[in-house]
Design an enzyme around this catalytic site. Structure first.
Site, PDB file in Angstrom:
ATOM      1  CG  ASP A  20     -71.439  48.575 -49.518  1.00 28.35           C
ATOM      2  OD1 ASP A  20     -70.356  48.210 -49.022  1.00 28.35           O
ATOM      3  OD2 ASP A  20     -72.443  48.856 -48.836  1.00 28.35           O
ATOM      4  CG  LEU A  21     -70.992  42.016 -49.075  1.00 32.22           C
ATOM      5  CD1 LEU A  21     -69.948  41.064 -49.625  1.00 32.22           C
ATOM      6  CD2 LEU A  21     -71.301  41.656 -47.628  1.00 32.22           C
ATOM      7  CG  ASP A  22     -71.371  44.276 -44.472  1.00 29.62           C
ATOM      8  OD1 ASP A  22     -71.743  43.481 -43.599  1.00 29.62           O
ATOM      9  OD2 ASP A  22     -70.287  44.172 -45.071  1.00 29.62           O
ATOM     10  CG  ASP A 198     -75.387  50.557 -46.943  1.00 30.97           C
ATOM     11  OD1 ASP A 198     -74.270  50.194 -47.357  1.00 30.97           O
ATOM     12  OD2 ASP A 198     -75.713  50.526 -45.748  1.00 30.97           O
TER      13      ASP A 198
END
Length: 266
Positions: A20-22, A198
């Site tokens: 995932d990124l953010d 997250d």
């Protein structure tokens, strides 16, 4: 039970990496445009991808255009908009399309209503819509009701809750489905999946990775299906740096062994 992640994977094994990124590779910011992935982390991802024959993908609620911009100068396989759009290792795109009339009608309704909630933001993604309330948490219930009403009118759409956001996306799309699709394709097929995320949106990915016998890693607090946990984004960075350092050391050792073998042969 979710355990703290304190060690790196065994580098002799074959892994397929999903991030995932953010909130995972980059700190969450008040506005999505403020998010940046540090250069050394991008370099680490590229090293990891190279060592894994390209079996590394970014899995995000962002669009693929945004993901490419954040990953510059590198170009990875991607799943954007929670799996509604995907790009494989060969650059082929797989996109779930929403009929123009439906997308237009939903957009009009959302723009009309969200104006009543100062601080809330509407992000249109083509086939999906995100209602952000990070700057206006008092509107969470109202925006959830709005999103539910949209999915009642258009049952082909589904809700996806996240951190200070509720998304309206094509039913049947998810990060889990995107990971499952990658795992059926080269170079991911036959490898052990590792997924770091997250948010609530990542739970479907954890479920798929767990089913495939992989490593699921939750970033931050909260209930989760993930088997492992890292406390926050800085811990993800440290963990990645440990892996890339080990990879570089392994590469140097291999070069040394090759040189010694060559020297003995002459």
């Amino acid at each position: 039970m979710t355990e703290p992640l304190t060690e790196t994977p065994e580098l002799s094994a074959k892994y397929a990496w999903f991030f995932d990124l953010d909130g995972t590779l980059a700190e969450i910011k008040p506005h999505p445009d403020q998010v940046v992935v540090p250069d050394n982390i991008l370099q680490g991802l590229q090293l990891l991808a190279t060592a894994s024959d390209g079996a590394l993908a970014l899995i995000s609620g962002r669009s693929m255009v945004e993901l490419d911009a954040l990953a510059k100068p590198y170009r990875f396989p991607l799943a954007g908009v929670h799996g509604a759009e995907r790009r494989d290792i060969n650059g082929k795109t797989h996109i779930v399309h929403l009929p123009d009339a439906i997308a237009r009608d939903i957009s009009v309704q959302l723009h009309t209503v969200i104006a009543q909630y100062p601080g809330a933001e509407l992000e249109a993604k083509g086939m999906a819509f995100a209602l952000h309330y990070r700057q206006a948490p008092q509107h969470e219930d109202a925006l959830m009701t709005l999103a539910q009403r949209i999915t009642q009118i258009w049952p082909q759409m589904a809700l996806q809750q996240g951190k200070c956001v509720v998304e309206i996306k094509p039913r049947g799309t998810s990060k889990g489905e995107a990971i499952a699709a990658f795992m059926q394709e080269a170079p991911f097929i036959g490898r052990t999946p590792v997924f770091l995320g997250d948010d609530l949106t990542d739970e479907s990915g954890f479920a798929v990775v767990n089913r495939l016998g992989g490593m699921s890693v939750k970033i931050g607090t909260g209930a989760t299906q993930a088997s492992w946990r890292l406390a926050g984004v800085p811990d993800v960075w440290s963990w990645l740096e440990m892996i890339t350092t080990a990879l570089q050391q392994k590469r140097e050792n291999n070069r040394s062994d090759d040189y010694e073998s060559f020297s003995r042969s002459i």
